[in-house]
Design a protein around this motif. Structure first.
Motif, PDB file in Angstrom:
ATOM      1  N   TRP A  44     128.607  73.606 -28.637  1.00  0.00           N
ATOM      2  CA  TRP A  44     127.503  73.214 -29.554  1.00  0.00           C
ATOM      3  C   TRP A  44     127.479  71.487 -29.397  1.00  0.00           C
ATOM      4  O   TRP A  44     126.513  71.079 -29.489  1.00  0.00           O
ATOM      5  CB  TRP A  44     127.931  73.542 -30.872  1.00  0.00           C
ATOM      6  CG  TRP A  44     127.069  72.749 -32.117  1.00  0.00           C
ATOM      7  CD1 TRP A  44     125.999  72.957 -32.518  1.00  0.00           C
ATOM      8  CD2 TRP A  44     127.653  71.362 -32.473  1.00  0.00           C
ATOM      9  NE1 TRP A  44     125.538  71.813 -33.354  1.00  0.00           N
ATOM     10  CE2 TRP A  44     126.667  71.071 -33.472  1.00  0.00           C
ATOM     11  CE3 TRP A  44     128.776  70.668 -32.546  1.00  0.00           C
ATOM     12  CZ2 TRP A  44     126.642  69.943 -34.370  1.00  0.00           C
ATOM     13  CZ3 TRP A  44     128.953  69.539 -33.168  1.00  0.00           C
ATOM     14  CH2 TRP A  44     127.956  69.389 -34.336  1.00  0.00           C
ATOM     15  N   LEU A  48     124.079  70.391 -28.591  1.00  0.00           N
ATOM     16  CA  LEU A  48     123.104  70.073 -29.692  1.00  0.00           C
ATOM     17  C   LEU A  48     123.815  69.174 -30.733  1.00  0.00           C
ATOM     18  O   LEU A  48     123.311  68.571 -31.713  1.00  0.00           O
ATOM     19  CB  LEU A  48     122.856  71.333 -30.584  1.00  0.00           C
ATOM     20  CG  LEU A  48     122.145  72.558 -29.894  1.00  0.00           C
ATOM     21  CD1 LEU A  48     122.204  73.882 -30.530  1.00  0.00           C
ATOM     22  CD2 LEU A  48     120.717  72.142 -29.415  1.00  0.00           C
ATOM     23  N   ILE A 113     123.342  78.708 -24.338  1.00  0.00           N
ATOM     24  CA  ILE A 113     122.526  78.034 -25.248  1.00  0.00           C
ATOM     25  C   ILE A 113     121.248  77.354 -24.550  1.00  0.00           C
ATOM     26  O   ILE A 113     120.108  77.406 -25.175  1.00  0.00           O
ATOM     27  CB  ILE A 113     123.409  76.904 -25.831  1.00  0.00           C
ATOM     28  CG1 ILE A 113     124.513  77.618 -26.569  1.00  0.00           C
ATOM     29  CG2 ILE A 113     122.489  76.111 -26.581  1.00  0.00           C
ATOM     30  CD1 ILE A 113     125.526  76.680 -27.197  1.00  0.00           C
ATOM     31  N   ARG A 131     120.197  71.880 -37.912  1.00  0.00           N
ATOM     32  CA  ARG A 131     120.312  71.856 -36.525  1.00  0.00           C
ATOM     33  C   ARG A 131     121.723  72.955 -36.411  1.00  0.00           C
ATOM     34  O   ARG A 131     121.691  73.947 -35.603  1.00  0.00           O
ATOM     35  CB  ARG A 131     120.902  70.824 -35.690  1.00  0.00           C
ATOM     36  CG  ARG A 131     119.464  70.081 -35.412  1.00  0.00           C
ATOM     37  CD  ARG A 131     119.545  68.833 -34.659  1.00  0.00           C
ATOM     38  NE  ARG A 131     120.103  68.962 -33.438  1.00  0.00           N
ATOM     39  CZ  ARG A 131     119.217  69.060 -32.311  1.00  0.00           C
ATOM     40  NH1 ARG A 131     117.739  69.191 -32.724  1.00  0.00           N
ATOM     41  NH2 ARG A 131     119.713  69.242 -31.064  1.00  0.00           N
ATOM     42  N   PHE A 135     121.893  76.663 -34.993  1.00  0.00           N
ATOM     43  CA  PHE A 135     122.780  77.048 -33.942  1.00  0.00           C
ATOM     44  C   PHE A 135     123.604  78.315 -34.304  1.00  0.00           C
ATOM     45  O   PHE A 135     123.433  79.355 -33.524  1.00  0.00           O
ATOM     46  CB  PHE A 135     123.803  75.887 -33.860  1.00  0.00           C
ATOM     47  CG  PHE A 135     125.003  76.191 -32.804  1.00  0.00           C
ATOM     48  CD1 PHE A 135     124.606  76.261 -31.401  1.00  0.00           C
ATOM     49  CD2 PHE A 135     126.246  76.647 -33.164  1.00  0.00           C
ATOM     50  CE1 PHE A 135     125.831  76.976 -30.427  1.00  0.00           C
ATOM     51  CE2 PHE A 135     126.950  76.904 -32.125  1.00  0.00           C
ATOM     52  CZ  PHE A 135     126.786  76.872 -30.980  1.00  0.00           C
ATOM     53  N   LEU A 140     123.277  81.234 -31.263  1.00  0.00           N
ATOM     54  CA  LEU A 140     124.463  81.570 -30.890  1.00  0.00           C
ATOM     55  C   LEU A 140     124.763  83.110 -30.751  1.00  0.00           C
ATOM     56  O   LEU A 140     124.992  83.206 -29.120  1.00  0.00           O
ATOM     57  CB  LEU A 140     125.633  81.140 -32.071  1.00  0.00           C
ATOM     58  CG  LEU A 140     127.077  81.754 -31.608  1.00  0.00           C
ATOM     59  CD1 LEU A 140     127.543  80.660 -30.388  1.00  0.00           C
ATOM     60  CD2 LEU A 140     128.099  81.419 -32.651  1.00  0.00           C
TER      61      LEU A 140
END
Length: 224
Positions: A44, A48, A113, A131, A135, A140
């Motif tokens: 992550w 992101l 991802i 965000r 996720f 995910l």
């Protein structure tokens, strides 16, 4: 000269092998669960997360992926006490496995991802999700579904890597095999048994990961 097998000489040491199996399973389960968690967090962060977080995570991933697991283990067990941080054998082994799997898992999960269609991110934004919420709730699980076979294989590799932990006196299968061989001098028989045990554990672990995939990704299972 004909070699004569003598597995009977190993029979008194069966409890040691059973203890080794239990510890190997414990290392794999704890290290696997926590390592995947670290991998998700790092994936992550790299994909992101905020820009300032990406360089240190990338450094961690490259450092772990480009150094031997044995050195990482020795650094944790023998090096950290120099800084006043002392860990027991099991604690050091688990920490090393988590850190190692976290780095490899990060790149595997990140690939999943980055393969996610942008429309899914837009769908999350249209529902006023942050965000981070997008996720966890939108991205995910489909990402994990895509990379599950690769992630499963990496966890099996981590289980095999646990054999290195015998170097710091963790009493796993390899430790038991080395100890029994030093007492019986039946190296061929001892390491045949150790090989079979790792093979059986690997097959069970792979099947367990397939079963877990069926629970986590029911849609995928239904489409087969």
């Amino acid at each position: 000269m004909t070699y004569v097998f003598d597995f009977g000489a190993i029979a008194p040491y069966v409890p040691l092998f059973l203890k080794g199996i239990a510890i190997t399973v414990e290392l794999t389960v704890i290290g696997g669960v926590l390592g995947v968690g670290v991998g998700i967090a790092c994936a992550w962060a790299r994909s992101l997360g905020p820009r300032w977080l990406r360089p240190p995570v990338a450094l961690y991933v490259e450092l772990i992926r480009n150094t031997p697991f044995l050195i990482q283990l020795f650094f944790i067990f023998f090096g950290l006490p120099s800084l006043g941080i002392s860990l027991g054998e099991m604690q050091a082994a688990i920490l090393a496995m988590v850190i190692n799997l976290g780095a490899y898992g990060c790149e595997i999960i990140r690939a999943g991802i980055e393969a996610t269609p942008k429309g899914q991110f837009e769908a999350g934004a249209s529902l006023a999700m942050t965000r981070l919420q997008t996720f966890f709730h939108v991205v995910l699980m489909p990402a994990l579904q895509r990379i599950w076979p690769a992630l499963s294989s990496q966890i099996v590799i981590v289980m095999f890597g646990s054999a290195v932990c015998s170097q710091i006196a963790v009493e796993d299968i390899t430790f038991a095999a080395n100890f029994i061989q030093s007492r019986t001098f039946r190296a061929f028989e001892v390491y045949i048994i150790a090989t079979v045990l790792y093979l059986v554990l690997a097959l069970i672990l792979r099947q367990g990961m397939r079963s877990l995939a069926g629970l986590l990704f029911p849609r995928r299972r239904a489409t087969r």
